[in-house]
Design a protein around this motif. Structure first.
Motif, PDB file in Angstrom:
ATOM      1  N   UNK A   1       0.832  -1.200   0.000  1.00 11.44           N
ATOM      2  CA  UNK A   1       0.000   0.000   0.000  1.00 11.44           C
ATOM      3  C   UNK A   1       0.870   1.254   0.000  1.00 11.44           C
ATOM      4  N   UNK A   2       1.801   1.263  -0.914  1.00 13.63           N
ATOM      5  CA  UNK A   2       2.782   2.345  -0.998  1.00 13.63           C
ATOM      6  C   UNK A   2       2.114   3.636  -1.460  1.00 13.63           C
ATOM      7  N   UNK A   3       2.690   4.762  -1.095  1.00  9.41           N
ATOM      8  CA  UNK A   3       2.158   6.072  -1.467  1.00  9.41           C
ATOM      9  C   UNK A   3       2.212   6.240  -2.989  1.00  9.41           C
TER      10      UNK A   3
ATOM     11  N   UNK B   1       2.766   8.743  -4.833  1.00 16.81           N
ATOM     12  CA  UNK B   1       3.875   9.570  -5.305  1.00 16.81           C
ATOM     13  C   UNK B   1       5.149   8.758  -5.486  1.00 16.81           C
ATOM     14  N   UNK B   2       5.254   7.628  -4.787  1.00 16.59           N
ATOM     15  CA  UNK B   2       6.413   6.748  -4.935  1.00 16.59           C
ATOM     16  C   UNK B   2       6.213   5.818  -6.127  1.00 16.59           C
ATOM     17  N   UNK B   3       5.000   5.354  -6.326  1.00 16.33           N
ATOM     18  CA  UNK B   3       4.702   4.469  -7.456  1.00 16.33           C
ATOM     19  C   UNK B   3       5.027   5.134  -8.786  1.00 16.33           C
ATOM     20  N   UNK B   4       4.936   6.459  -8.816  1.00 15.73           N
ATOM     21  CA  UNK B   4       5.215   7.213 -10.037  1.00 15.73           C
ATOM     22  C   UNK B   4       6.607   6.920 -10.587  1.00 15.73           C
ATOM     23  N   UNK B   5       7.544   6.571  -9.692  1.00 20.29           N
ATOM     24  CA  UNK B   5       8.932   6.378 -10.120  1.00 20.29           C
ATOM     25  C   UNK B   5       9.255   4.936 -10.509  1.00 20.29           C
ATOM     26  N   UNK B   6       8.278   4.063 -10.499  1.00 18.37           N
ATOM     27  CA  UNK B   6       8.500   2.661 -10.899  1.00 18.37           C
ATOM     28  C   UNK B   6       8.369   2.554 -12.413  1.00 18.37           C
ATOM     29  N   UNK B   7       9.283   3.153 -13.120  1.00 16.27           N
ATOM     30  CA  UNK B   7       9.255   3.187 -14.578  1.00 16.27           C
ATOM     31  C   UNK B   7      10.317   2.259 -15.141  1.00 16.27           C
ATOM     32  N   UNK B   8      10.005   1.668 -16.264  1.00 12.38           N
ATOM     33  CA  UNK B   8      10.937   0.726 -16.876  1.00 12.38           C
ATOM     34  C   UNK B   8      12.269   1.375 -17.203  1.00 12.38           C
TER      35      UNK B   8
ATOM     36  N   UNK C   1      15.711   4.516  -9.504  1.00 16.79           N
ATOM     37  CA  UNK C   1      14.386   4.586  -8.901  1.00 16.79           C
ATOM     38  C   UNK C   1      14.468   5.145  -7.490  1.00 16.79           C
ATOM     39  N   UNK C   2      15.419   4.640  -6.718  1.00 12.36           N
ATOM     40  CA  UNK C   2      15.622   5.146  -5.356  1.00 12.36           C
ATOM     41  C   UNK C   2      16.048   6.608  -5.386  1.00 12.36           C
ATOM     42  N   UNK C   3      16.958   6.943  -6.285  1.00 13.91           N
ATOM     43  CA  UNK C   3      17.453   8.313  -6.392  1.00 13.91           C
ATOM     44  C   UNK C   3      16.310   9.281  -6.678  1.00 13.91           C
ATOM     45  N   UNK C   4      15.489   8.964  -7.676  1.00 13.63           N
ATOM     46  CA  UNK C   4      14.398   9.851  -8.057  1.00 13.63           C
ATOM     47  C   UNK C   4      13.340   9.924  -6.966  1.00 13.63           C
ATOM     48  N   UNK C   5      13.040   8.802  -6.330  1.00 12.00           N
ATOM     49  CA  UNK C   5      12.020   8.795  -5.279  1.00 12.00           C
ATOM     50  C   UNK C   5      12.440   9.646  -4.090  1.00 12.00           C
TER      51      UNK C   5
ATOM     52  N   UNK D   1      13.675   0.754   1.069  1.00 14.06           N
ATOM     53  CA  UNK D   1      13.930   2.198   0.978  1.00 14.06           C
ATOM     54  C   UNK D   1      12.677   2.930   0.512  1.00 14.06           C
ATOM     55  N   UNK D   2      12.018   2.387  -0.516  1.00 12.75           N
ATOM     56  CA  UNK D   2      10.827   3.043  -1.059  1.00 12.75           C
ATOM     57  C   UNK D   2       9.674   3.012  -0.062  1.00 12.75           C
ATOM     58  N   UNK D   3       9.632   2.003   0.802  1.00 11.56           N
ATOM     59  CA  UNK D   3       8.619   1.978   1.860  1.00 11.56           C
ATOM     60  C   UNK D   3       8.845   3.117   2.844  1.00 11.56           C
ATOM     61  N   UNK D   4      10.107   3.367   3.159  1.00 14.03           N
ATOM     62  CA  UNK D   4      10.436   4.491   4.037  1.00 14.03           C
ATOM     63  C   UNK D   4      10.059   5.813   3.386  1.00 14.03           C
TER      64      UNK D   4
END
Length: 276
Positions: free
Chosen positions: A141-143, A145-152, A162-166, A251-254
């Protein structure tokens, strides 16, 4: 530079479309200038920018029987010092180019250099990684705004970008909510510090010691994320700071938790009259 075999013409066409994109790509004047500086003939057969680039680069590649001068042109355009005032543009275009270059087994680094990369054989490899990451994050159930950065295109090689951009998105949200212009620890102090002043943002009324401790702890969390993940990924070569899928998920959960806290943070001046 070692001999770089000819790019597939489909890859070359896509690269030219990225660099010659109507709205955010190079201008016609820039295309003329950079081709000249790289010693590449501009046939000027087509008026469309990307087609001009494609004509020039495909002819040069065919003439050279290798892609070395094509790569030299791309790196000339993507020289970081050229884009000091538009770093967001640089990262956006670099990310798009790397998605295409991954099919040629190459990558443009943060420092504007070309290096070998894991070669992607088809779109499904990169897309599958992005979808797997997205599914795992949805389960958490991630936010959004974070899902936006899960791009191929950010997952062509690993989860580094992905971590950097998030993590960059955290500072951007704080700036939007406060109209501050700083970054990193300085931004955190300016936005949340309550010592001898009303902060720009507050997680609560800050009327109890427990609430003030929470505010201070959140500040430390923000600084920790910036210092541990964002600053490291911004300055360390990707090859020396590898992030595996489980690391990325944690990291993305944080980052998701931080976004939820920021969404609920309010302007302290709307709660209080006077000063603390």
């Amino acid at each position: 530079m070692a001999i770089i075999k000819n790019f597939d013409l489909a890859s070359l066409e896509t690269i030219c479309k990225i660099l010659g994109e109507t709205n955010i790509g190079l201008s016609g004047t820039e295309i003329t200038k950079y081709l000249s500086e790289c010693g590449i003939t501009d046939p000027q057969i087509n008026s469309t920018k990307w087609k001009r680039l494609y004509d020039a680069l495909s002819f040069k590649q065919n003439e050279d029987r290798c892609a070395n001068n094509v790569c030299a042109f791309i790196l000339h355009v993507m020289r970081p010092s050229r884009h000091v005032q538009k770093q967001e543009w640089f990262e956006n275009i670099r990310s798009q180019l790397n998605y295409v270059l991954s099919f040629e087994g190459l990558e443009i680094t943060e420092s504007g250099e070309l290096k070998p990369a894991n070669k992607v054989k088809n779109f499904s490899e990169a897309e599958e990684r992005a979808q797997n990451l997205r599914r795992s994050l949805l389960d958490r159930k991630i936010h959004p705004d974070v899902l936006f950065f899960c791009k191929a295109e950010l997952l062509v090689d690993n989860y580094f970008h992905t971590v950097f951009e998030a993590t960059k998105s955290i500072a951007e949200k704080i700036r939007i909510k406060t109209n501050l212009t700083t970054d990193g620890a300085e931004l955190v102090d300016q936005a949340f510090s309550y010592k001898d002043k009303i902060p720009y943002l507050a997680l609560s009324s800050l009327s109890t010691e427990s609430q003030r401790s929470e505010q201070k702890g959140f500040m430390n969390l923000l600084k920790g994320v910036f210092g541990t993940f964002r600053n490291t990924t911004a300055h360390a070569p990707k090859i020396t700071w590898n992030i595996e899928e489980q690391d990325a998920l944690d990291i993305l959960s944080t980052v998701s938790l931080i976004h939820r806290k920021l969404d609920k943070a309010v302007e302290a001046r709307k709660i209080y009259e006077g000063s603390f």
